[in-house]
Write a protein that holds these residues in place. Structure first.
Motif, short mmCIF file in Angstrom:
data_model
loop_
_atom_site.label_atom_id
_atom_site.label_comp_id
_atom_site.label_asym_id
_atom_site.label_seq_id
_atom_site.Cartn_x
_atom_site.Cartn_y
_atom_site.Cartn_z
N ASP A 173 0.85 -1.19 0.00
CA ASP A 173 0.00 0.00 0.00
C ASP A 173 0.89 1.24 0.00
OD1 ASP A 173 -1.88 1.98 0.28
OD2 ASP A 173 -2.98 0.99 1.91
N MET A 174 0.87 2.00 -1.11
CA MET A 174 1.61 3.26 -1.24
C MET A 174 0.67 4.39 -1.63
SD MET A 174 5.16 2.07 -3.07
CE MET A 174 6.25 0.88 -2.29
N SER A 175 -0.59 4.27 -1.28
CA SER A 175 -1.60 5.22 -1.71
C SER A 175 -1.50 6.54 -0.94
CB SER A 175 -3.00 4.63 -1.51
OG SER A 175 -3.22 4.33 -0.15
N THR A 176 -2.16 7.58 -1.54
CA THR A 176 -2.29 8.90 -0.91
C THR A 176 -0.93 9.49 -0.54
OG1 THR A 176 -4.36 8.05 0.02
CG2 THR A 176 -3.67 10.24 0.72
N ASN A 177 -0.08 9.60 -1.54
CA ASN A 177 1.18 10.31 -1.43
C ASN A 177 1.30 11.23 -2.64
OD1 ASN A 177 2.92 9.30 0.98
ND2 ASN A 177 2.05 7.42 0.15
N SER A 178 2.52 11.60 -3.00
CA SER A 178 2.75 12.40 -4.21
C SER A 178 3.77 11.70 -5.10
CB SER A 178 3.25 13.81 -3.82
OG SER A 178 2.28 14.49 -3.07
N LEU A 179 3.66 10.39 -5.20
CA LEU A 179 4.57 9.61 -6.02
C LEU A 179 4.28 9.86 -7.50
CD1 LEU A 179 4.38 6.27 -4.01
CD2 LEU A 179 6.13 8.04 -3.85
N ASP A 180 5.32 9.82 -8.32
CA ASP A 180 5.15 10.03 -9.75
C ASP A 180 5.99 9.02 -10.51
OD1 ASP A 180 7.78 10.97 -9.51
OD2 ASP A 180 7.14 13.06 -9.40
N GLY A 181 6.05 9.20 -11.83
CA GLY A 181 6.81 8.28 -12.66
C GLY A 181 6.01 7.03 -13.00
N GLN A 182 6.70 6.05 -13.60
CA GLN A 182 6.07 4.81 -14.03
C GLN A 182 6.34 3.69 -13.03
OE1 GLN A 182 7.16 3.87 -18.05
NE2 GLN A 182 6.61 5.88 -18.84
N ASN A 201 -2.12 9.28 -6.21
CA ASN A 201 -0.76 9.70 -6.46
C ASN A 201 -0.71 10.39 -7.81
OD1 ASN A 201 1.26 8.75 -4.29
ND2 ASN A 201 -0.01 6.93 -4.56
N ARG A 202 0.47 10.52 -8.38
CA ARG A 202 0.63 11.07 -9.73
C ARG A 202 1.40 10.10 -10.60
NH1 ARG A 202 1.51 15.98 -6.69
NH2 ARG A 202 3.76 15.80 -6.88
N LEU A 203 1.16 8.82 -10.41
CA LEU A 203 1.85 7.78 -11.17
C LEU A 203 1.29 7.73 -12.59
CD1 LEU A 203 1.82 5.07 -8.38
CD2 LEU A 203 3.80 6.37 -9.14
N GLY A 204 2.15 7.42 -13.53
CA GLY A 204 1.74 7.39 -14.93
C GLY A 204 2.24 6.15 -15.63
N GLY A 205 2.19 6.20 -16.97
CA GLY A 205 2.62 5.05 -17.76
C GLY A 205 1.50 4.03 -17.90
N PRO A 214 -0.87 -12.35 -9.20
CA PRO A 214 -2.12 -12.98 -8.71
C PRO A 214 -2.96 -12.01 -7.87
CG PRO A 214 -0.30 -13.68 -7.34
CD PRO A 214 0.30 -12.83 -8.42
N LEU A 215 -3.28 -10.87 -8.41
CA LEU A 215 -3.97 -9.81 -7.66
C LEU A 215 -5.43 -10.15 -7.46
CD1 LEU A 215 -2.39 -6.71 -9.43
CD2 LEU A 215 -1.98 -7.43 -7.08
N GLN A 216 -5.90 -9.86 -6.24
CA GLN A 216 -7.32 -9.96 -5.93
C GLN A 216 -7.90 -8.59 -5.58
OE1 GLN A 216 -9.06 -12.95 -6.10
NE2 GLN A 216 -7.12 -13.65 -7.00
N ASP A 217 -7.03 -7.64 -5.25
CA ASP A 217 -7.47 -6.29 -4.87
C ASP A 217 -6.48 -5.30 -5.46
OD1 ASP A 217 -8.49 -4.03 -3.75
OD2 ASP A 217 -8.02 -4.54 -1.68
N LEU A 218 -6.91 -4.50 -6.43
CA LEU A 218 -6.05 -3.53 -7.12
C LEU A 218 -6.77 -2.19 -7.18
CD1 LEU A 218 -3.55 -2.74 -8.75
CD2 LEU A 218 -4.69 -3.61 -10.80
N ASP A 219 -6.13 -1.15 -6.64
CA ASP A 219 -6.70 0.19 -6.63
C ASP A 219 -5.67 1.16 -7.19
OD1 ASP A 219 -7.96 2.60 -6.19
OD2 ASP A 219 -8.61 2.12 -4.15
N VAL A 220 -5.96 1.74 -8.35
CA VAL A 220 -5.07 2.72 -9.00
C VAL A 220 -5.82 4.01 -9.27
CG1 VAL A 220 -3.58 0.97 -10.02
CG2 VAL A 220 -5.58 1.77 -11.29
N GLU A 221 -6.87 4.30 -8.54
CA GLU A 221 -7.69 5.48 -8.79
C GLU A 221 -6.88 6.77 -8.64
OE1 GLU A 221 -10.90 5.12 -6.03
OE2 GLU A 221 -12.23 4.18 -7.48
N ASN A 222 -7.32 7.80 -9.39
CA ASN A 222 -6.78 9.16 -9.25
C ASN A 222 -5.28 9.21 -9.46
OD1 ASN A 222 -9.41 10.04 -8.56
ND2 ASN A 222 -9.06 9.50 -6.42
N ASN A 223 -4.84 8.70 -10.60
CA ASN A 223 -3.45 8.78 -11.03
C ASN A 223 -3.42 9.26 -12.47
OD1 ASN A 223 -1.31 7.73 -9.00
ND2 ASN A 223 -3.01 6.30 -8.74
#
Length: 757
Positions: A173-182, A201-205, A214-223
Motif C-alpha cells: 500500500d503506497m496510496s495517498t502520497n505524491s509519487l510520480d513516474g512509471q 498519487n501522480r503515477l503514470g505510464g 495474482p492480484l485480488q485487490d487492485l486500486d489505482v484510482e486518481n493517477n
C-alpha cells in the motif's frame, strides 16, 4: 533404596542446570543491542510518554515496555499504532536483529523513511504519518516482507526498482502520497502479491507490469495511468481504476507479427527449382536489408536538409514582417499624434518619438485634471440627491481632456498589440488614476480639494475607487454607532450605504504607532499590494481614502458577518451550518491561504488568521478579510498580540519569539477548524479552567474516537459520518503541531478537504 537416591540426585542436578541457564544475566533479560536500539528510538521520537520506556538502559522485555513484544531476550515486535507520536524514526531500527513486526501507523512521525531497516522484518507499516522524501532503495534487502504500507504520507518521487527479491510480499500500500513516474519493472517479480493500493498519487505510464500478478485487490484510482488496460487486470475481482486517462481501446502489441496463412507458407512450384539451383536465398535477403537501411539513411539526410531550409525561410519572413510592422507603427503613431493634438499649444520636442510624445501629453493632461483648483475643474451642484454640495468635474474642458487621455491610451494599447513580440520598446508607466469622488465639503476643513500628489503605480488600481472623508462620513452617517460593525487590532469597521443602495464596509485605521509612521506614499503602496489580491475567497478591496491625516480602506460588505458571530452569537445562522457546509467553509478558507502562500510571489502571510476575519456572504461562502495588512502590525502591536492574541488561543508557539511564517497561518487555520468541529470559542473564560483554551482541551481527544464524537458541536445532532469526522480530526491534528516544520503546507490540506466533499 539406593536406586531411588540416585534418581533423586539426577533430577535435582537437572533442575539446577536448567535454573542456571535460564537465569537472566545481571544486566537484564533483553539483548543489549536491542536495548541500545530502543533507547535511540526513544530519543528520535522525542521522548514520548510511553509506559516503561527509558532514555538510557532499561529492560524492554523484562519490564514489559509499552508496545514491545519479545521472545526470550530478543525484541520481535513493536506496535505503536495510534499513540500520537511525533519526532522521527532515526537509524536505530537496523540494530534490532530479530524484529519481525513494526507498526508505527496513524501517528505524526515525520522526517524520511530510514534507509537502514532490519532485514528480518515481515510486517512493516508507516501509514497515516508525515514522512517526506522518497522511498528508500534499501527495501530490496527486506526479502522476508509479507506486508508493507506507506499509505497517507508525503512521499514524493518515483517508486524505486527494488522488488526483485520481494517475492513473498502479499500486501503493498503506497496510496495517498505524491509519487510520480512509471511502475518499475521489478514489480512483476512479486508473484505472491494479492493486494496493491496505489490510488491518489501522480503515477503514470501503463499497467502491463502488473498483468501476471495474482492480484485480488487492485486500486489505482486518481493517477495518470494511460494506455489500454491489460485484459488480465480486468479479471481482478476488486479492481478500481477511476480518475485515470486510460485508453480503453485494446491495441495489439507491436511485437506480435500476424501469422502467415498456409498458402503463404508453402513454396510455389516456381520457387522450388530456383531454390534447388541457386541454393538458399540468405544472400539476396541480406542485400535487400542493406539497401533498405541505405535508403532510410538517405531519407533522413534529405529530411534534415529540408527542415533546415524551412527554418531559414521562416526567419527571413519574420524579419521582413517586423520591418513592415515597424514602418507601419511609426506612420500610424505620427498621424494619430498630430490628429489628436491638433490645435494644442504643445509642440513635439526635438528628437522625441511619437510614442513618447503621446505618453507625455497623456501624463500632462491627467496632471492638469488632478491639480487644477475646483473653480476651474467643474461646476458646483448643491441639490444632487439631497447630498451636501459636491464638486462635479464634468464640464466641457474636463471631458475634452479626458477624451484626449483616452485616445492617447488607446493609441498606446494598439501599439502594444502590434508589437507584443518586440522587446526593444520601453513603455511609459500608466497614468495616475482619477476619481470623481475627489471632492466634498468637510466641516472645519478648507473647501479646496486635497489630492495625493503621487498616484498609485499599479495596473490593479484601475478598478479601485478613491473616496473622500466627506463622502465616507455621509455614507456611514458620520461613523455612527448604529453603523458600527466591530473593531480589531488595526481599527474599527463601519457599514456604509451608497446613494444607489449598495453596501460597503469601511475600515477606519487607528492612529496608532504603526499608522503614524506610515506616510501617504507608503499607505498607497500598501493599497496597491492589497488590490493585487484577487481571489473568490478573499474580500475585495473596493476603494480607499488618504485625506486630512485619515487612512481608510473600503471593502465589499458581507451580510452574514463573521464565522465567529455565526458560531457563537447568531443562532439563526448557526442552525444553517450543517456538517457539509462547515467542510465547504473550511475549504474556502484554505483555498484563500493556498492562493496567498503559493500563487502570490512573494508569498503573502496573513499573521492574524482567526474566525473573526472569516466572513460569510449570502450563500455562506467564505471570504477572508484583512489580507495584505500584515505590514501594519508594528512591533508595538505585535507585543500586544503576543499576549492578547495568545489569550484568544490562535497563536502558534513560535509567535511569541517574533517568528511568523506561512506555517503559522496554518496553525491559526487549525484552530478555526476546531471551532467548526466543536462550536466552541478558541478561548472561553466562562468554562472550567481545564476547558478554557480550546486547543489544550481538544488535542488529547482527537485520536480517541469515543471522545472525538462527544466533543462535536451538539447542534449537528450527529448528522455526520464517523469516517468524515475522523479525517477532519486528522487534518486538525496536523495543523496544530507544536513545531512548524511538522505542519503540512496549506495546498495539501486543500486536497484533503476536497476528498471529504
Amino acid at each position: 533404596m539406593g536406586y531411588l537416591k540416585w534418581e533423586m540426585f539426577f533430577w535435582v542436578f537437572f533442575i539446577g542446570l536448567v535454573l542456571i541457564f535460564k537465569a537472566p544475566p545481571c544486566g537484564g533479560l533483553t539483548d543489549p543491542r536491542d536495548v541500545m536500539a530502543m533507547n535511540n528510538l526513544y530519543i528520535a521520537l522525542g521522548y514520548p510518554p510511553l509506559r516503561g520506556w527509558l532514555l538510557v538502559g532499561g529492560d524492554p522485555c523484562g519490564e514489559n515496555w509499552q508496545g514491545v513484544e519479545c521472545v526470550f531476550s530478543n525484541i520481535t515486535s513493536i506496535n505503536l499504532s495510534n499513540e500520537n507520536l511525533g519526532g522521527e524514526l532515526g537509524d536505530s531500527l537496523q540494530f534490532l536483529g530479530s524484529v519481525i513486526h513494526l507498526d508505527f501507523s496513524n501517528n505524526h512521525i515525520g522526517g524520511i523513511i530510514p534507509s537502514a531497516l532490519p532485514p528480518t522484518v515481515r510486517n512493516f507499516s508507516l501509514s497515516g504519518n508525515q514522512f517526506t522524501g522518497s522511498i528508500p532503495i534499501t527495501l530490496s534487502t527486506l526479502s522476508q516482507l509479507l506486508y508493507l504500507s506507506f499509505e497517507n504520507n508525503r512521499l514524493v518521487g518515483p517508486i524505486p526498482d527494488v522488488f526483485q527479491q520481494l517475492t513473498s510480499l502479499t500486501n503493498l500500500d503506497m496510496s495517498t502520497n505524491s509519487l510520480d513516474g512509471q511502475l518499475p519493472p521489478s514489480m512483476g517479480n512479486m508473484l505472491a502479491l494479492s493486494a496493491l493500493h496505489l490510488q491518489n498519487n501522480r503515477l503514470g505510464g501503463i499497467l502491463d507490469v502488473l498483468q501476471d500478478l495474482p492480484l485480488q485487490d487492485l486500486d489505482v484510482e486518481n493517477n495518470l495511468f494511460s494506455g489500454p488496460i491489460p485484459p488480465k487486470l480486468l479479471t481482478v475481482p476488486n479492481f478500481r481504476k477511476e480518475g485515470n486517462p486510460f485508453n480503453t481501446t485494446i491495441i495489439p502489441s507491436p511485437l506480435e507479427a500476424p501469422t502467415p496463412s498456409p498458402a503463404a507458407q508453402a513454396p510455389t512450384s516456381e520457387e522450388l527449382p530456383w531454390k534447388h539451383v541457386n541454393g538458399p536465398s540468405s544472400t539476396i535477403t541480406t542485400r535487400t536489408i542493406q539497401s533498405k537501411k541505405f535508403l532510410t539513411a538517405k531519407a533522413i539526410i534529405w529530411i534534415a536538409v529540408a527542415g533546415f531550409l524551412i527554418v531559414i525561410a521562416l526567419l527571413l519572413c519574420i524579419t521582413l514582417s517586423r520591418c513592415i510592422k515597424a514602418k507601419r507603427r511609426d506612420k500610424l503613431a505620427g498621424e494619430h499624434y498630430f490628429e489628436s493634438y491638433k490645435g494644442s499649444s504643445e509642440k513635439p520636442k526635438p528628437g522625441e518619438s511619437s510614442l513618447q510624445q503621446s505618453s507625455r501629453m497623456e501624463a500632462e493632461a491627467a496632471k492638469e485634471t488632478v491639480v487644477r483648483p475646483p473653480q476651474e475643474r467643474g461646476r458646483v451642484d448643491t441639490g444632487r440627491m439631497g447630498l451636501p454640495p459636491k464638486l462635479q468635474p464634468q464640464d466641457e474642458r474636463f471631458m475634452n481632456l479626458k477624451r484626449n487621455v483616452q485616445s492617447s491610451r488607446d493609441l498606446r494599447d494598439n501599439e502594444i498589440d502590434m508589437t507584443d513580440t518586440d522587446d526593444d520598446i520601453l513603455l511609459p508607466p500608466p497614468p495616475p488614476p482619477f476619481s470623481v469622488e475627489n471632492s466634498g465639503v468637510i466641516p472645519g476643513v478648507p473647501t479646496t480639494v486635497t489630492t495625493v500628489e503621487r498616484p498609485l503605480q499599479s495596473q490593479h488600481l484601475n478598478s479601485v475607487r478613491v473616496f473622500t472623508v466627506a463622502s465616507l462620513q455621509q455614507y456611514t452617517t458620520s461613523f455612527s454607532q448604529e453603523n458600527f460593525l466591530g473593531s480589531g487590532i488595526l481599527g474599527s469597521v463601519y457599514k456604509a450605504e451608497l446613494p444607489d443602495g449598495k453596501l460597503l464596509a469601511v475600515k477606519k485605521l487607528d492612529n496608532n504607532t504603526a499608522i503614524k509612521q506610515r506616510n501617504d506614499e507608503e499607505f498607497l503602496e500598501l493599497v496597491s499590494n492589497i488590490s493585487k489580491l484577487q481571489h473568490p475567497n478573499i474580500v475585495e478591496l473596493v476603494g480607499y481614502c488618504a485625506e486630512h491625516g485619515q487612512q481608510l480602506l473600503v471593502y465589499e460588505y458581507c451580510r452574514n458577518g463573521s464565522l465567529h458571530d455565526a458560531l457563537h452569537i447568531y443562532d439563526e445562522i448557526h442552525k444553517k451550518l450543517s456538517w457539509n457546509r462547515r467542510i465547504q467553509i473550511a475549504l474556502g478558507a484554505a483555498r484563500a491561504l493556498e492562493y496567498m502562500h503559493g500563487v502570490c510571489q512573494p508569498p503573502v502571510v496573513h499573521r492574524n488568521y482567526k474566525s473573526v476575519n472569516l466572513l460569510l456572504d449570502e450563500k455562506l461562502e467564505t471570504l477572508v478579510s484583512d489580507c495584505g495588512l500584515s505590514p501594519l502590525l508594528s512591533s508595538f502591536t505585535l507585543s500586544q498580540m503576543s499576549g492578547g492574541h495568545n489569550s484568544y488561543g490562535y497563536s502558534a508557539l513560535e509567535f511569541e519569539s517574533g517568528s511568523y511564517t506561512c506555517q503559522s497561518d496554518v496553525y491559526g487555520f487549525g484552530v478555526v477548524l476546531l471551532e467548526l468541529l466543536t462550536g466552541r470559542k478558541s478561548y472561553d473564560r466562562s468554562r472550567p479552567r481545564g476547558e478554557q483554551y480550546l486547543v489544550r482541551w481538544a488535542v488529547p481527544k482527537l485520536h480517541d474516537i469515543d471522545a472525538l464524537s462527544r466533543m462535536v458541536d451538539p447542534s449537528l445532532n450527529g448528522a455526520f459520518s464517523m469516517k468524515s469526522l475522523s479525517r477532519f480530526a486528522d487534518i486538525i491534528s496536523s495543523c496544530i503541531q507544536r513545531e512548524p516544520e511538522f505542519r503540512p503546507p496549506i495546498s495539501e490540506i486543500v486536497q484533503e478537504l476536497l476528498q471529504m466533499i
